[in-house]
Design a protein around this motif. Structure first.
Motif, PDB file in Angstrom:
ATOM      1  N   ALA A 169      43.942  36.099  -0.934  1.00 60.36           N
ATOM      2  CA  ALA A 169      43.641  36.256  -1.929  1.00 60.36           C
ATOM      3  C   ALA A 169      42.953  35.028  -2.400  1.00 60.36           C
ATOM      4  O   ALA A 169      41.677  35.302  -3.138  1.00 60.36           O
ATOM      5  CB  ALA A 169      45.052  35.983  -2.757  1.00 60.36           C
ATOM      6  N   GLN A 170      42.614  33.821  -1.881  1.00 63.64           N
ATOM      7  CA  GLN A 170      41.436  33.055  -1.645  1.00 63.64           C
ATOM      8  C   GLN A 170      40.564  33.922  -0.935  1.00 63.64           C
ATOM      9  O   GLN A 170      39.118  33.828  -1.223  1.00 63.64           O
ATOM     10  CB  GLN A 170      41.852  32.274  -1.358  1.00 63.64           C
ATOM     11  N   ALA A 171      40.124  33.982   0.093  1.00 62.85           N
ATOM     12  CA  ALA A 171      39.240  34.712   0.403  1.00 62.85           C
ATOM     13  C   ALA A 171      38.946  35.889  -0.540  1.00 62.85           C
ATOM     14  O   ALA A 171      37.538  36.314  -0.240  1.00 62.85           O
ATOM     15  CB  ALA A 171      39.445  35.945   2.187  1.00 62.85           C
ATOM     16  N   GLU A 172      39.618  37.376  -1.024  1.00 65.00           N
ATOM     17  CA  GLU A 172      38.575  38.174  -2.206  1.00 65.00           C
ATOM     18  C   GLU A 172      38.193  37.109  -2.986  1.00 65.00           C
ATOM     19  O   GLU A 172      37.272  37.342  -3.742  1.00 65.00           O
ATOM     20  CB  GLU A 172      40.146  38.540  -2.788  1.00 65.00           C
ATOM     21  N   ARG A 173      38.397  36.504  -4.241  1.00 60.49           N
ATOM     22  CA  ARG A 173      37.528  35.003  -5.099  1.00 60.49           C
ATOM     23  C   ARG A 173      36.332  34.851  -4.267  1.00 60.49           C
ATOM     24  O   ARG A 173      35.535  34.881  -5.506  1.00 60.49           O
ATOM     25  CB  ARG A 173      39.093  34.081  -5.185  1.00 60.49           C
ATOM     26  N   VAL A 174      36.459  33.972  -3.821  1.00 61.67           N
ATOM     27  CA  VAL A 174      35.431  34.198  -2.193  1.00 61.67           C
ATOM     28  C   VAL A 174      33.709  35.400  -2.657  1.00 61.67           C
ATOM     29  O   VAL A 174      33.066  35.130  -2.586  1.00 61.67           O
ATOM     30  CB  VAL A 174      35.252  33.382  -1.346  1.00 61.67           C
ATOM     31  N   ALA A 175      34.731  36.421  -1.931  1.00 64.05           N
ATOM     32  CA  ALA A 175      34.283  37.273  -1.694  1.00 64.05           C
ATOM     33  C   ALA A 175      33.160  37.950  -3.535  1.00 64.05           C
ATOM     34  O   ALA A 175      32.461  38.093  -2.956  1.00 64.05           O
ATOM     35  CB  ALA A 175      34.414  38.345  -0.735  1.00 64.05           C
ATOM     36  N   ASP A 176      34.053  38.041  -3.881  1.00 63.01           N
ATOM     37  CA  ASP A 176      33.758  38.317  -5.320  1.00 63.01           C
ATOM     38  C   ASP A 176      32.731  37.405  -5.522  1.00 63.01           C
ATOM     39  O   ASP A 176      31.437  37.611  -6.711  1.00 63.01           O
ATOM     40  CB  ASP A 176      34.874  38.134  -6.757  1.00 63.01           C
ATOM     41  N   PHE A 177      32.081  35.541  -5.289  1.00 67.37           N
ATOM     42  CA  PHE A 177      31.792  35.083  -5.854  1.00 67.37           C
ATOM     43  C   PHE A 177      30.633  35.343  -5.413  1.00 67.37           C
ATOM     44  O   PHE A 177      29.648  35.136  -5.619  1.00 67.37           O
ATOM     45  CB  PHE A 177      32.308  33.460  -6.029  1.00 67.37           C
ATOM     46  N   LEU A 178      30.595  35.279  -3.837  1.00 66.07           N
ATOM     47  CA  LEU A 178      28.916  35.541  -3.507  1.00 66.07           C
ATOM     48  C   LEU A 178      29.166  36.991  -3.492  1.00 66.07           C
ATOM     49  O   LEU A 178      27.430  37.056  -2.936  1.00 66.07           O
ATOM     50  CB  LEU A 178      29.958  36.019  -2.110  1.00 66.07           C
ATOM     51  N   GLU A 179      29.207  37.630  -3.402  1.00 64.98           N
ATOM     52  CA  GLU A 179      28.694  39.461  -4.550  1.00 64.98           C
ATOM     53  C   GLU A 179      27.545  39.072  -5.705  1.00 64.98           C
ATOM     54  O   GLU A 179      26.575  39.168  -5.748  1.00 64.98           O
ATOM     55  CB  GLU A 179      29.601  40.410  -5.079  1.00 64.98           C
ATOM     56  N   LEU A 180      27.880  37.849  -6.823  1.00 63.56           N
ATOM     57  CA  LEU A 180      27.555  37.804  -7.492  1.00 63.56           C
ATOM     58  C   LEU A 180      26.141  36.753  -7.486  1.00 63.56           C
ATOM     59  O   LEU A 180      25.519  36.354  -7.920  1.00 63.56           O
ATOM     60  CB  LEU A 180      28.141  37.298  -7.947  1.00 63.56           C
ATOM     61  N   HIS A 181      26.513  35.757  -6.506  1.00 68.59           N
ATOM     62  CA  HIS A 181      26.128  34.705  -6.262  1.00 68.59           C
ATOM     63  C   HIS A 181      25.694  34.056  -4.594  1.00 68.59           C
ATOM     64  O   HIS A 181      25.975  33.124  -4.217  1.00 68.59           O
ATOM     65  CB  HIS A 181      26.948  33.309  -6.734  1.00 68.59           C
ATOM     66  N   PRO A 182      24.603  35.260  -4.110  1.00 73.85           N
ATOM     67  CA  PRO A 182      24.298  34.295  -2.382  1.00 73.85           C
ATOM     68  C   PRO A 182      23.865  33.563  -2.263  1.00 73.85           C
ATOM     69  O   PRO A 182      23.271  33.356  -3.445  1.00 73.85           O
ATOM     70  CB  PRO A 182      23.633  36.403  -2.541  1.00 73.85           C
ATOM     71  N   ASP A 183      24.495  33.479  -1.310  1.00 72.23           N
ATOM     72  CA  ASP A 183      23.044  32.423  -0.031  1.00 72.23           C
ATOM     73  C   ASP A 183      23.936  30.901  -1.109  1.00 72.23           C
ATOM     74  O   ASP A 183      22.896  29.781  -1.440  1.00 72.23           O
ATOM     75  CB  ASP A 183      21.815  32.493  -0.567  1.00 72.23           C
ATOM     76  N   SER A 184      25.201  30.297  -1.685  1.00 69.85           N
ATOM     77  CA  SER A 184      25.605  29.668  -2.245  1.00 69.85           C
ATOM     78  C   SER A 184      26.439  28.573  -0.577  1.00 69.85           C
ATOM     79  O   SER A 184      26.663  29.315   0.006  1.00 69.85           O
ATOM     80  CB  SER A 184      26.172  29.581  -3.060  1.00 69.85           C
ATOM     81  N   THR A 185      26.192  27.311  -1.308  1.00 73.77           N
ATOM     82  CA  THR A 185      26.688  26.414  -0.916  1.00 73.77           C
ATOM     83  C   THR A 185      28.394  26.724  -0.741  1.00 73.77           C
ATOM     84  O   THR A 185      28.590  27.158  -1.843  1.00 73.77           O
ATOM     85  CB  THR A 185      26.209  24.871  -0.495  1.00 73.77           C
ATOM     86  N   ALA A 186      29.043  25.758   0.002  1.00 70.32           N
ATOM     87  CA  ALA A 186      30.267  25.658   0.496  1.00 70.32           C
ATOM     88  C   ALA A 186      30.366  25.392  -0.934  1.00 70.32           C
ATOM     89  O   ALA A 186      32.030  25.002  -1.588  1.00 70.32           O
ATOM     90  CB  ALA A 186      30.971  24.344   1.420  1.00 70.32           C
ATOM     91  N   LYS A 187      30.314  23.754  -0.756  1.00 66.58           N
ATOM     92  CA  LYS A 187      30.541  23.095  -2.329  1.00 66.58           C
ATOM     93  C   LYS A 187      30.073  23.890  -3.834  1.00 66.58           C
ATOM     94  O   LYS A 187      30.830  23.463  -4.602  1.00 66.58           O
ATOM     95  CB  LYS A 187      29.167  22.067  -3.227  1.00 66.58           C
ATOM     96  N   GLU A 188      28.961  24.725  -4.247  1.00 69.12           N
ATOM     97  CA  GLU A 188      29.239  25.516  -5.006  1.00 69.12           C
ATOM     98  C   GLU A 188      30.715  26.351  -5.153  1.00 69.12           C
ATOM     99  O   GLU A 188      30.962  26.718  -5.821  1.00 69.12           O
ATOM    100  CB  GLU A 188      28.233  26.177  -4.708  1.00 69.12           C
ATOM    101  N   ILE A 189      30.152  27.193  -3.989  1.00 68.28           N
ATOM    102  CA  ILE A 189      31.917  28.282  -4.042  1.00 68.28           C
ATOM    103  C   ILE A 189      33.060  27.550  -4.348  1.00 68.28           C
ATOM    104  O   ILE A 189      34.333  28.217  -5.231  1.00 68.28           O
ATOM    105  CB  ILE A 189      31.716  28.540  -2.811  1.00 68.28           C
ATOM    106  N   ASP A 190      32.916  26.397  -4.065  1.00 73.56           N
ATOM    107  CA  ASP A 190      34.245  25.522  -4.390  1.00 73.56           C
ATOM    108  C   ASP A 190      34.651  25.312  -5.720  1.00 73.56           C
ATOM    109  O   ASP A 190      35.830  25.156  -6.115  1.00 73.56           O
ATOM    110  CB  ASP A 190      34.591  24.601  -3.105  1.00 73.56           C
ATOM    111  N   ALA A 191      33.978  24.841  -5.990  1.00 69.52           N
ATOM    112  CA  ALA A 191      33.705  24.388  -7.496  1.00 69.52           C
ATOM    113  C   ALA A 191      33.794  25.720  -8.165  1.00 69.52           C
ATOM    114  O   ALA A 191      34.860  25.379  -9.317  1.00 69.52           O
ATOM    115  CB  ALA A 191      32.587  24.230  -8.080  1.00 69.52           C
ATOM    116  N   ALA A 192      33.274  26.905  -8.231  1.00 72.56           N
ATOM    117  CA  ALA A 192      33.876  28.690  -9.016  1.00 72.56           C
ATOM    118  C   ALA A 192      34.954  28.647  -8.253  1.00 72.56           C
ATOM    119  O   ALA A 192      35.426  29.595  -9.354  1.00 72.56           O
ATOM    120  CB  ALA A 192      33.014  29.115  -8.925  1.00 72.56           C
ATOM    121  N   CYS A 193      35.869  28.329  -6.722  1.00 73.18           N
ATOM    122  CA  CYS A 193      37.126  29.369  -6.604  1.00 73.18           C
ATOM    123  C   CYS A 193      38.236  28.666  -6.486  1.00 73.18           C
ATOM    124  O   CYS A 193      39.385  29.204  -6.904  1.00 73.18           O
ATOM    125  CB  CYS A 193      36.549  30.877  -5.182  1.00 73.18           C
ATOM    126  N   ASP A 194      38.049  27.234  -6.067  1.00 77.12           N
ATOM    127  CA  ASP A 194      38.969  26.700  -6.213  1.00 77.12           C
ATOM    128  C   ASP A 194      40.111  27.327  -5.262  1.00 77.12           C
ATOM    129  O   ASP A 194      41.530  28.304  -5.679  1.00 77.12           O
ATOM    130  CB  ASP A 194      39.920  27.145  -7.693  1.00 77.12           C
TER     131      ASP A 194
END
Length: 93
Positions: free
Chosen positions: A13-38
């Protein structure tokens, strides 16, 4: 009063949320992903994603720091593909 039991957050479920975020925001840092996906421990989620069938591209991005006097490189991530479902090759009768 019945206390609600907290739901467990699974790695898929966590990986799915991260994948959804990366689809919309490619080339994001881990810090940006963590802030958006928890998604808990971001480094574990990102390292597990290829084993779950996700294609994750890693790259570097330069960012300024020290009031713009220096630059440093930060790791970025982009989603290349999601897991594909395999056909049922050995059907049971």
């Amino acid at each position: 009063m019945v206390a609600n039991k907290p739901q467990t957050d699974t790695r898929p479920a966590q990986a799915e949320r991260v994948a959804d975020f990366l689809e919309l925001h490619p080339d994001s840092t881990a810090k940006e992903i963590d802030a958006a996906c928890d998604a808990g421990c971001m480094s574990k989620v990102l390292s597990d994603m290829p084993r779950m069938g996700y294609g994750v591209r890693k790259a570097w991005r330069s960012v300024t720091c020290a009031s713009g006097h220096h630059t440093r490189s930060v790791r970025t991530y982009a989603l290349m593909h999601r897991p594909t479902t395999q056909p049922d090759l050995f059907r049971t009768a």
